[in-house]
Design a protein around this motif. Sequence first.
Motif, PDB file in Angstrom:
ATOM      1  N   ARG A 285       0.840  -1.209   0.000  1.00  0.00           N
ATOM      2  CA  ARG A 285       0.000   0.000   0.000  1.00  0.00           C
ATOM      3  C   ARG A 285       0.868   1.250   0.000  1.00  0.00           C
ATOM      4  NH1 ARG A 285      -2.371   3.127   4.571  1.00  0.00           N
ATOM      5  NH2 ARG A 285      -4.221   4.224   3.797  1.00  0.00           N
ATOM      6  N   LEU A 286       1.860   1.319   0.891  1.00  0.00           N
ATOM      7  CA  LEU A 286       2.707   2.496   0.969  1.00  0.00           C
ATOM      8  C   LEU A 286       3.549   2.665  -0.291  1.00  0.00           C
ATOM      9  CD1 LEU A 286       3.890   4.898   2.445  1.00  0.00           C
ATOM     10  CD2 LEU A 286       5.469   3.336   3.609  1.00  0.00           C
ATOM     11  N   LEU A 287       4.108   1.598  -0.808  1.00  0.00           N
ATOM     12  CA  LEU A 287       4.928   1.703  -2.017  1.00  0.00           C
ATOM     13  C   LEU A 287       4.098   2.179  -3.202  1.00  0.00           C
ATOM     14  CD1 LEU A 287       7.070  -1.548  -1.699  1.00  0.00           C
ATOM     15  CD2 LEU A 287       7.760   0.788  -1.129  1.00  0.00           C
ATOM     16  N   ALA A 400       1.919 -21.351  -2.704  1.00  0.00           N
ATOM     17  CA  ALA A 400       2.809 -20.790  -3.719  1.00  0.00           C
ATOM     18  C   ALA A 400       2.328 -19.406  -4.152  1.00  0.00           C
ATOM     19  CB  ALA A 400       2.873 -21.714  -4.933  1.00  0.00           C
ATOM     20  N   ALA A 401       3.274 -18.521  -4.417  1.00  0.00           N
ATOM     21  CA  ALA A 401       2.933 -17.184  -4.894  1.00  0.00           C
ATOM     22  C   ALA A 401       2.368 -17.265  -6.304  1.00  0.00           C
ATOM     23  CB  ALA A 401       4.168 -16.300  -4.872  1.00  0.00           C
ATOM     24  N   GLU A 402       1.189 -16.670  -6.495  1.00  0.00           N
ATOM     25  CA  GLU A 402       0.557 -16.605  -7.814  1.00  0.00           C
ATOM     26  C   GLU A 402       0.222 -15.155  -8.120  1.00  0.00           C
ATOM     27  OE1 GLU A 402      -2.112 -20.188  -8.781  1.00  0.00           O
ATOM     28  OE2 GLU A 402      -2.414 -19.894  -6.637  1.00  0.00           O
ATOM     29  N   GLU A 403       0.510 -14.738  -9.338  1.00  0.00           N
ATOM     30  CA  GLU A 403       0.327 -13.327  -9.705  1.00  0.00           C
ATOM     31  C   GLU A 403      -1.126 -12.884  -9.591  1.00  0.00           C
ATOM     32  OE1 GLU A 403       3.199 -11.246 -10.617  1.00  0.00           O
ATOM     33  OE2 GLU A 403       3.832 -12.994  -9.469  1.00  0.00           O
ATOM     34  N   ARG A 404      -2.066 -13.801  -9.779  1.00  0.00           N
ATOM     35  CA  ARG A 404      -3.477 -13.417  -9.709  1.00  0.00           C
ATOM     36  C   ARG A 404      -3.889 -13.037  -8.292  1.00  0.00           C
ATOM     37  NH1 ARG A 404      -6.663 -19.256 -10.248  1.00  0.00           N
ATOM     38  NH2 ARG A 404      -5.692 -20.251  -8.419  1.00  0.00           N
ATOM     39  N   ASN A 405      -3.162 -13.514  -7.305  1.00  0.00           N
ATOM     40  CA  ASN A 405      -3.454 -13.172  -5.914  1.00  0.00           C
ATOM     41  C   ASN A 405      -2.636 -11.941  -5.538  1.00  0.00           C
ATOM     42  OD1 ASN A 405      -5.143 -15.415  -5.693  1.00  0.00           O
ATOM     43  ND2 ASN A 405      -3.454 -16.747  -5.083  1.00  0.00           N
ATOM     44  N   HIS A 406      -3.321 -10.855  -5.268  1.00  0.00           N
ATOM     45  CA  HIS A 406      -2.594  -9.598  -5.155  1.00  0.00           C
ATOM     46  C   HIS A 406      -3.284  -8.610  -4.223  1.00  0.00           C
ATOM     47  CE1 HIS A 406      -5.507  -8.742  -8.421  1.00  0.00           C
ATOM     48  NE2 HIS A 406      -5.498  -7.513  -7.915  1.00  0.00           N
ATOM     49  N   VAL A 407      -2.571  -7.505  -3.990  1.00  0.00           N
ATOM     50  CA  VAL A 407      -3.056  -6.362  -3.214  1.00  0.00           C
ATOM     51  C   VAL A 407      -2.933  -5.133  -4.098  1.00  0.00           C
ATOM     52  CG1 VAL A 407      -2.666  -4.915  -1.177  1.00  0.00           C
ATOM     53  CG2 VAL A 407      -2.306  -7.391  -1.034  1.00  0.00           C
ATOM     54  N   ARG A 408      -3.976  -4.313  -4.139  1.00  0.00           N
ATOM     55  CA  ARG A 408      -3.911  -3.071  -4.902  1.00  0.00           C
ATOM     56  C   ARG A 408      -4.620  -1.963  -4.127  1.00  0.00           C
ATOM     57  NH1 ARG A 408      -8.046  -6.012  -7.628  1.00  0.00           N
ATOM     58  NH2 ARG A 408     -10.017  -4.838  -7.884  1.00  0.00           N
ATOM     59  N   LEU A 409      -4.388  -0.735  -4.537  1.00  0.00           N
ATOM     60  CA  LEU A 409      -5.005   0.407  -3.862  1.00  0.00           C
ATOM     61  C   LEU A 409      -6.490   0.473  -4.162  1.00  0.00           C
ATOM     62  CD1 LEU A 409      -2.354   3.238  -4.397  1.00  0.00           C
ATOM     63  CD2 LEU A 409      -2.680   1.775  -2.389  1.00  0.00           C
ATOM     64  N   LEU A 414     -11.486   5.468   1.351  1.00  0.00           N
ATOM     65  CA  LEU A 414     -10.386   6.229   1.927  1.00  0.00           C
ATOM     66  C   LEU A 414     -10.423   6.166   3.441  1.00  0.00           C
ATOM     67  CD1 LEU A 414     -10.656   9.434  -0.315  1.00  0.00           C
ATOM     68  CD2 LEU A 414      -9.462   7.281  -0.805  1.00  0.00           C
ATOM     69  N   ASP A 415      -9.247   6.332   4.048  1.00  0.00           N
ATOM     70  CA  ASP A 415      -9.202   6.382   5.505  1.00  0.00           C
ATOM     71  C   ASP A 415      -9.515   7.801   5.979  1.00  0.00           C
ATOM     72  OD1 ASP A 415      -6.902   7.914   5.198  1.00  0.00           O
ATOM     73  OD2 ASP A 415      -5.526   6.348   5.864  1.00  0.00           O
ATOM     74  N   ALA A 416      -9.389   8.032   7.274  1.00  0.00           N
ATOM     75  CA  ALA A 416      -9.760   9.320   7.843  1.00  0.00           C
ATOM     76  C   ALA A 416      -8.873  10.453   7.361  1.00  0.00           C
ATOM     77  CB  ALA A 416      -9.721   9.233   9.372  1.00  0.00           C
ATOM     78  N   TRP A 417      -7.708  10.136   6.793  1.00  0.00           N
ATOM     79  CA  TRP A 417      -6.789  11.152   6.298  1.00  0.00           C
ATOM     80  C   TRP A 417      -6.889  11.313   4.784  1.00  0.00           C
ATOM     81  CZ3 TRP A 417      -6.311   8.524  10.653  1.00  0.00           C
ATOM     82  CH2 TRP A 417      -5.803   9.163  11.777  1.00  0.00           C
ATOM     83  N   GLY A 418      -7.856  10.623   4.170  1.00  0.00           N
ATOM     84  CA  GLY A 418      -8.029  10.713   2.735  1.00  0.00           C
ATOM     85  C   GLY A 418      -7.100   9.831   1.934  1.00  0.00           C
ATOM     86  N   LEU A 419      -6.440   8.880   2.591  1.00  0.00           N
ATOM     87  CA  LEU A 419      -5.534   7.964   1.902  1.00  0.00           C
ATOM     88  C   LEU A 419      -6.292   6.711   1.484  1.00  0.00           C
ATOM     89  CD1 LEU A 419      -2.444   8.279   4.279  1.00  0.00           C
ATOM     90  CD2 LEU A 419      -2.957   9.574   2.203  1.00  0.00           C
ATOM     91  N   PRO A 420      -5.914   6.117   0.353  1.00  0.00           N
ATOM     92  CA  PRO A 420      -6.670   4.964  -0.148  1.00  0.00           C
ATOM     93  C   PRO A 420      -6.509   3.728   0.730  1.00  0.00           C
ATOM     94  CG  PRO A 420      -4.697   5.307  -1.461  1.00  0.00           C
ATOM     95  CD  PRO A 420      -4.810   6.487  -0.553  1.00  0.00           C
ATOM     96  N   GLY A 421      -7.561   2.919   0.749  1.00  0.00           N
ATOM     97  CA  GLY A 421      -7.480   1.615   1.386  1.00  0.00           C
ATOM     98  C   GLY A 421      -6.877   0.611   0.431  1.00  0.00           C
ATOM     99  N   VAL A 422      -7.072  -0.674   0.716  1.00  0.00           N
ATOM    100  CA  VAL A 422      -6.543  -1.704  -0.173  1.00  0.00           C
ATOM    101  C   VAL A 422      -7.631  -2.707  -0.517  1.00  0.00           C
ATOM    102  CG1 VAL A 422      -4.192  -1.518   0.707  1.00  0.00           C
ATOM    103  CG2 VAL A 422      -5.748  -3.199   1.704  1.00  0.00           C
ATOM    104  N   ILE A 423      -7.455  -3.328  -1.669  1.00  0.00           N
ATOM    105  CA  ILE A 423      -8.276  -4.454  -2.116  1.00  0.00           C
ATOM    106  C   ILE A 423      -7.374  -5.671  -2.201  1.00  0.00           C
ATOM    107  CG2 ILE A 423      -9.595  -5.418  -4.043  1.00  0.00           C
ATOM    108  CD1 ILE A 423     -10.387  -2.513  -4.762  1.00  0.00           C
ATOM    109  N   THR A 424      -7.806  -6.766  -1.609  1.00  0.00           N
ATOM    110  CA  THR A 424      -7.083  -8.022  -1.809  1.00  0.00           C
ATOM    111  C   THR A 424      -7.906  -8.902  -2.737  1.00  0.00           C
ATOM    112  OG1 THR A 424      -8.070  -9.277   0.029  1.00  0.00           O
ATOM    113  CG2 THR A 424      -6.194  -7.853   0.550  1.00  0.00           C
ATOM    114  N   GLU A 425      -7.229  -9.581  -3.641  1.00  0.00           N
ATOM    115  CA  GLU A 425      -7.844 -10.560  -4.536  1.00  0.00           C
ATOM    116  C   GLU A 425      -7.165 -11.899  -4.283  1.00  0.00           C
ATOM    117  OE1 GLU A 425     -10.166 -10.442  -6.961  1.00  0.00           O
ATOM    118  OE2 GLU A 425     -10.538  -8.291  -7.262  1.00  0.00           O
TER     119      GLU A 425
END
Length: 554
Positions: A285-287, A400-409, A414-425
């Motif tokens: 998320r931060l990156l 095993a790590a699979e590219e289809r399983n991921h985290v994105r913004l 948004l959180d209380a500071w207006g920063l995006p949350g995350v979606i996990t697939e």
Amino acid sequence: MTAEPDGPRAEVLVIGAGASGACVAWSLARAGVDVLCLEQGDWLTEEDLPKSHQDWAVRSRHEWNPNPALRRGPFDYPVDNRGANPVNTYVYSAVGGSAVGWGGAFWRFSPSDFATHRTDGFGRDWPFGYEELEPYYEINEAQMGMSGAAGDPTHPCTSVPPLPPVSMGAMGHRWIAGFEELGWYWWVQHLAIASRDYRGRPACSNRGFCTAGCPTGALAVPGTTYWPEALAAGARLETRARVRRVTVGADGRATGVEYYDAAGELRQATADLVVVAGNGLGTPRLLLMSASPEHPHGLANSSGAVGRGLMIHPQISVVAHFAERTDADHGPWGATATTRHFYETDPANDFRRGFIITAMRGFNPLDTALQTAPWGAGHHRALETHLNHEAVLWVCGDDAAEERNHVRLDHGNLDAWGLPGVITEYTMSENSRRMMETGLARATELARAAGADSVRSFGLESPHGWHLLGTARMGDDPRDSVVDARNRAHDVENLYIVDGSTMPAGGTVNPTNTVQAVALRAADHMIATRDQWSRSLLDRSGISRRWDGVPGTR
């Protein structure tokens, strides 16, 4: 909104005060490095711990719920779990990170876990082996106060645990009888729980259900193990500090971060070295939030691997019912016996790699009631049938790590500071499904051998996200990984990532001990190369040095 330019300055800035961030801050501070840690959450007080209250089971399901999507605490960010198998993500924001709500299972990885692709054609290999981590495992186990027994025949470790095993209780001996009946190997569960007084922490009082917070301090959490010593050595820790992005200079090096302080003011912290320790969700998320014209797809993401390859460990629980009382409420949640009998790849199976079976105590009264005793006629009879007559077998497998399983913004939440949350697939692989089907069958077999008269289990459709790994993976090839073998980002030479997101493969056990060992190893590399990145040392010497030629660096 512009960040205040007169923010704090340090040689090393650590983002996240959880298990790995605490290790890095402790190691650096003890070496005389000026280190500042920014933590999104706060210190926990006794009042915060559910087990300090009579209604602890209710609190555990609400304000202490490990899933931020359900907890929605003041320091959380939105998490939306999707995919064919939405992950029940477990993340805490506090000093100590997610380890504030854990059960203390404290494994080392096996040597085979570091080379699963080479040996089994499964997942990814680590760029180093078990022997590289062994000295750091020993440091961590002493610092956390691990209880256990030496001599496990399935593991090369020869060191004696700092503490003897925590009592297994009557249920533990019943489980052992089941293992013996089947002829399966078993060993005492190693735990980060004090079995006797240790370094100011009292011995476990067997109050049970450790994940609801240990009010005595017997359970090792970074806030009571690493952080007091780190602060005494000179480390600084600022809580309620929500980082919105890592800043990068014209020379491509990280300069620090922009963050919101406890008062909500946007500030800028600067450092010679930046260390990210935000877990498998927080780090990607931060990156990704740190995207810039120079890094349009996110910081340290030229490979496109940031957020990709999410691993969680497939898990399933089997609940065994016994006619006799199990005393399930006595003793730590995970402090009985465990087996690696099915740990390695077996050619007779239709899946690769394997699983553990951990024999545990039972659920707390509220969870038992919600699972077995619907409200209405027969409620009390059903509860009396199950309460303190059950115990749990936990099956955990390799993933095993699979590219289809991921985290994105998630810019829509948004959180209380207006920063995006995350979606996990997340979608579970067929290998994992077959593995868990076999694990379920073996756990059921063990329950029967131990004397259970009935067995029930939980499905795989919404898997537990206790172990969130692989989303900023380690590797030798910058085209296919985020950090190198020393946890330094390929794209940004003074940026390190030290949490579970860097694991290229996750083993088959609780990864906390390994996450911390890797962090300690990375901190040693930072210390060894300090004269090349520390501005204060460079200013003193008047000599500009290059990174080239340093052992272990690229």
